[in-house]
Motif scaffolding. Structure first.
Motif, PDB file in Angstrom:
ATOM      1  N   UNK A  37     111.411  15.902  32.143  1.00 32.08           N
ATOM      2  CA  UNK A  37     112.483  14.637  32.106  1.00 32.08           C
ATOM      3  C   UNK A  37     111.990  13.333  32.556  1.00 32.08           C
ATOM      4  N   UNK A  38     111.988  12.365  32.017  1.00 34.04           N
ATOM      5  CA  UNK A  38     111.372  11.093  32.675  1.00 34.04           C
ATOM      6  C   UNK A  38     112.291   9.995  31.803  1.00 34.04           C
ATOM      7  N   UNK A  39     112.684   9.081  32.836  1.00 32.46           N
ATOM      8  CA  UNK A  39     113.687   7.698  32.381  1.00 32.46           C
ATOM      9  C   UNK A  39     112.966   6.881  31.610  1.00 32.46           C
ATOM     10  N   UNK A  40     113.631   6.541  30.296  1.00 33.65           N
ATOM     11  CA  UNK A  40     113.059   5.378  29.592  1.00 33.65           C
ATOM     12  C   UNK A  40     113.024   3.866  30.539  1.00 33.65           C
ATOM     13  N   UNK A  41     112.003   3.293  30.519  1.00 32.44           N
ATOM     14  CA  UNK A  41     111.772   2.082  31.144  1.00 32.44           C
ATOM     15  C   UNK A  41     111.700   0.853  30.323  1.00 32.44           C
ATOM     16  N   UNK A  42     111.437   1.042  29.025  1.00 32.93           N
ATOM     17  CA  UNK A  42     111.273  -0.062  28.061  1.00 32.93           C
ATOM     18  C   UNK A  42     112.142   0.342  26.718  1.00 32.93           C
ATOM     19  N   UNK A  43     112.411  -0.835  25.841  1.00 29.64           N
ATOM     20  CA  UNK A  43     112.919  -0.422  24.510  1.00 29.64           C
ATOM     21  C   UNK A  43     111.952  -1.041  23.548  1.00 29.64           C
ATOM     22  N   UNK A  44     111.607  -0.445  22.585  1.00 26.95           N
ATOM     23  CA  UNK A  44     110.863  -0.786  21.418  1.00 26.95           C
ATOM     24  C   UNK A  44     111.634  -1.956  20.715  1.00 26.95           C
TER      25      UNK A  44
END
Length: 346
Positions: A37-44
């Motif tokens: 599990x990894x938290x998102x850091x950007x949105x496309x």
């Protein structure tokens, strides 16, 4: 569990083709390789969150649309999302142009490793409209295509006269019909599926021991693990149907996991980004068809060929300092050899 992308920095658009997703139905997604599990850091630009997995050294879409919406995108893909000339005349030109793909980096690298492609059994998974398959057939390979797009399969099978296995590849069904392959190509494919390991495993299962698997994919290593670099990398702003971005380090991880030997690994540019900020149209596909016919006529004239090469050389020299930095190392290409019992493909 529903994903949350509110508050993430949203990258500005570059590609005019931005899929429309139901953002209220996004689901959290684990790393498609190790399930961490990894938290998102950007949105496309399409508002999907992307996260980085340090263990696998890849970025991936961690806020996933529903599978039905993803599948819908690929039906009519070559008619609407990426309009392509699927006419009989285009198929005829592909089959008659023996110079087609003479400088194709993928087939040239494969040919060097297996001492020529003549007589080799070659499968392309995600074959699209079959240009690489036609080129490989010109070089003497026995070719088979596979794609999930119905219109692509119809074009390749009916107009290019190349055997096709439609839909998601089922390795047992494929080998019972076509046998095992000497070479498998996955060009601009591994970044698309929700379960990329399933696609990779199917490719290896239809490959003979000692056979070669070529993977061409956007070079996610250019985004590094640094947030500022990731914000600046063009790969997160174009081709927004992509769901994961592999790096060279990811390739080493996969090669070790699946007992493959890395025979070749390099990066190269992506000049086709020119014009990506404009929506594709059917008239654009027709214009490209006209350009192809003009090029074919030029290739028949020695004088014309020499003139075009001289012009290109001049333009390349005078524009060297003005080159778009996006043309640098956008693509990653690797060739893996499947290890195990049996001899290597000569």
């Amino acid at each position: 569990m529903q994903a949350e992308t509110v508050g993430l920095p949203v990258l500005p658009p570059l590609d005019a083709r931005i899929p429309t997703w139901s953002l209220d139905k996004l689901e959290l997604r684990q790393c498609p390789l190790c399930r961490s599990n990894n938290h998102p850091s950007l949105a496309r630009p399409d508002r999907l969150g992307i996260a980085f997995c340090g263990k696998c050294q890849l970025w991936y879409v961690s806020c996933l649309p529903c599978l039905e919406e993803i599948r819908k995108l690929y039906q009519g893909y070559w008619f609407s999302f990426r309009p392509k000339d699927l006419s009989k005349s285009y198929a005829t030109r592909l089959q008659s142009d023996m110079a087609l793909g003479k400088n194709d980096i993928r087939l040239n690298r494969l040919s060097a490793l297996c001492k020529g492609l003549e007589g080799k059994q070659l499968l392309e998974i995600g074959c699209g409209c079959g240009e690489l398959l036609v080129t490989a057939r010109h070089r003497g390979s026995a070719v088979v295509g596979n794609d999930i797009s119905q219109e692509a399969c119809s074009f390749v099978r009916d107009l290019l006269q190349i055997p096709v296995c439609p839909g998601e590849l089922c390795d047992s069904q494929f080998t019972s019909q076509f046998g095992q392959m000497d070479v498998v190509v996955m060009s601009d494919l591994i970044e698309h599926p929700v379960e990329p390991l399933r696609t990779l495993e199917s490719a290896l299962n239809v490959l003979k021991p000692g056979g070669l698997l070529l993977i061409l994919t956007p070079n996610g290593g250019e985004a590094s693990d640094n947030l500022q670099c990731a914000k600046e990398w063009v790969g997160f702003r174009v081709d927004l149907e992509h769901l994961q971005y592999l790096s060279a380090a990811t390739i080493f991880t996969l090669a070790y996991r699946y007992d493959c030997r890395i025979e070749h690994l390099e990066t190269f540019g992506y000049p086709w980004l020119e014009g990506i900020d404009r929506l594709p149209t059917e008239s654009g596909a027709a214009l490209q068809s006209v350009k192809d016919r003009i090029r074919a006529k030029f290739r028949k004239s020695n004088l014309a060929r020499r003139s075009v090469r001289a012009i290109h050389a001049f333009l390349n020299t005078t524009r060297e300092e003005q080159r778009d930095p996006r043309l640098g190392t956008y693509h990653l290409i690797t060739i893996l050899r499947k290890m195990g019992s049996g001899r290597e493909i000569p």
